[in-house]
Structure formats: structure tokens, C-alpha cells
Design a protein around this motif. Sequence first.
Motif, PDB file in Angstrom:
ATOM      1  N   ASN A   1       7.439 -28.916 -14.444  1.00 21.14           N
ATOM      2  CA  ASN A   1       8.363 -29.657 -13.593  1.00 21.14           C
ATOM      3  C   ASN A   1       9.808 -29.160 -13.739  1.00 21.14           C
ATOM      4  N   PHE A   2      10.075 -28.286 -14.692  1.00 20.53           N
ATOM      5  CA  PHE A   2      11.378 -27.641 -14.828  1.00 20.53           C
ATOM      6  C   PHE A   2      11.262 -26.236 -14.226  1.00 20.53           C
ATOM      7  N   ASN A   3      12.086 -25.934 -13.244  1.00 21.58           N
ATOM      8  CA  ASN A   3      12.001 -24.629 -12.569  1.00 21.58           C
ATOM      9  C   ASN A   3      12.129 -23.449 -13.527  1.00 21.58           C
ATOM     10  N   LYS A   4      12.929 -23.597 -14.556  1.00 16.21           N
ATOM     11  CA  LYS A   4      13.200 -22.465 -15.452  1.00 16.21           C
ATOM     12  C   LYS A   4      12.276 -22.398 -16.663  1.00 16.21           C
ATOM     13  N   LEU A   5      11.329 -23.327 -16.781  1.00  9.96           N
ATOM     14  CA  LEU A   5      10.426 -23.332 -17.937  1.00  9.96           C
ATOM     15  C   LEU A   5       8.993 -23.058 -17.495  1.00  9.96           C
ATOM     16  N   LYS A   6       8.400 -22.027 -18.075  1.00 11.19           N
ATOM     17  CA  LYS A   6       7.000 -21.666 -17.823  1.00 11.19           C
ATOM     18  C   LYS A   6       6.250 -21.754 -19.150  1.00 11.19           C
ATOM     19  N   ILE A   7       4.963 -22.074 -19.073  1.00 14.23           N
ATOM     20  CA  ILE A   7       4.113 -22.166 -20.257  1.00 14.23           C
ATOM     21  C   ILE A   7       3.101 -21.016 -20.218  1.00 14.23           C
ATOM     22  N   LEU A   8       2.971 -20.328 -21.346  1.00 11.83           N
ATOM     23  CA  LEU A   8       2.003 -19.240 -21.478  1.00 11.83           C
ATOM     24  C   LEU A   8       0.976 -19.624 -22.545  1.00 11.83           C
TER      25      LEU A   8
ATOM     26  N   LYS B   1      18.828 -20.913 -28.174  1.00  9.00           N
ATOM     27  CA  LYS B   1      18.838 -22.358 -28.413  1.00  9.00           C
ATOM     28  C   LYS B   1      18.598 -23.186 -27.142  1.00  9.00           C
ATOM     29  N   LYS B   2      18.858 -22.623 -25.973  1.00  9.99           N
ATOM     30  CA  LYS B   2      18.738 -23.421 -24.749  1.00  9.99           C
ATOM     31  C   LYS B   2      17.302 -23.901 -24.479  1.00  9.99           C
ATOM     32  N   ILE B   3      16.308 -23.302 -25.107  1.00  6.27           N
ATOM     33  CA  ILE B   3      14.924 -23.762 -24.946  1.00  6.27           C
ATOM     34  C   ILE B   3      14.773 -25.189 -25.491  1.00  6.27           C
ATOM     35  N   LEU B   4      15.598 -25.553 -26.468  1.00  7.42           N
ATOM     36  CA  LEU B   4      15.461 -26.865 -27.120  1.00  7.42           C
ATOM     37  C   LEU B   4      15.766 -28.021 -26.171  1.00  7.42           C
ATOM     38  N   LYS B   5      16.516 -27.783 -25.108  1.00  8.01           N
ATOM     39  CA  LYS B   5      16.832 -28.889 -24.185  1.00  8.01           C
ATOM     40  C   LYS B   5      15.574 -29.434 -23.502  1.00  8.01           C
TER      41      LYS B   5
END
Length: 188
Positions: free
Chosen positions: A37-44, A181-185
Amino acid sequence: MILAIPKGRVMESFLNFFKKKIKVKDLNTRKMILNTNFNKLKILPIKSNDAYMLMKKKIDACIIGKDIKKDLFKKSYKEKKMNFFFCRLSLICRNNFNSIKNFYLKKKIKIYTKYTNITKNYFNNNFKIIKMNGSVESVIPLCMSDYIVDIIQTCETVGYNNLFEMEKIMDIYPLIVYKKKKILKYIN
């Protein structure tokens, strides 16, 4: 950003823990990189043993157990402890007096495990450590050895197969290992 997560129990626990925050699309498909649901986050979805190589090459972060970080990661990355899916790494043996006695007498002991580095360090190279990637627990009923080092979550398999947890080597919990660090958001 790409977040790699091991398939199976860790992925299931992660998705359960973050179900209110992160919605994964395409979960039950054959897609290799899943949208969220976050455009910039993908799961592998990955195998945990591939995490270190993928971190060196292309991915921004991964969720791995403390065991994988300690056993396979050579380069130091930033990390943060996660609060889901707890288990332990233990020495397990056949549940009989001779197995326990022979271990302490150090009589020709072979230990099968996926976690060779941790096992060698813990036992100071006093035993023959044999690498095995899957089905480690099958070694004991097949009489290949009386000893394994493996992950225990509930002790159900240990008890059901007449095995004995001799010694806890370490507690295991998931870590997010990351470059930026921005992944933590997304996961705080």
C-alpha cells in the motif's frame, strides 16, 4: 525501496504483526516482487540464506533472524530488533542417557547443523560440525548422529520425536538489517 523477507514463518509473522500498517498486494500470486500500500515499498520473498548476498547487491533492507545475521553476515549493516517471532537455537540430542553422557565425555561427537559458524564458535571447535541445509532433525532418527543444532520455537517436534533439548545456544529474534534509515518509517 525493496524489503526482503524470508518466506514461511518469518513472512507470515511479519505480515501478521504489521497487518494494520502494511498491506501486501499480489501475495498469493507468482509475482517475485510484491507491491504494498506504500508506492515506494516493495516486498521480495527470499530464502534467508540469500539475504547477505542480496544486501550486498540490490536490496535496501531485509528481515532476518539474529541467527542468520550472526552466521552469514560478514559486512556490518545498521540493524534494529523487531518484536515478533521469537525462538531459540539449541543443541538437541536423542533422549537417552548415553547420548547425554557421551556428549559430556566428548566421545566422537558429530553435530549436524545449518548454523556451522555459530556452532563452531559456541563449542570451540571441539566437535566435528557437519553442514546441512534442511531437514536437520532427520539426522537423529536416521542414526547419522545423536546431535543436532537447530531452531526450536515450541518444542513440539522435539517432544514428538523423543528428542531432548540439551542446551540453549542463543535466543533468536528478527532484525531489520538496512542500508538507509528511511526504510524504518514503514515499520515503526
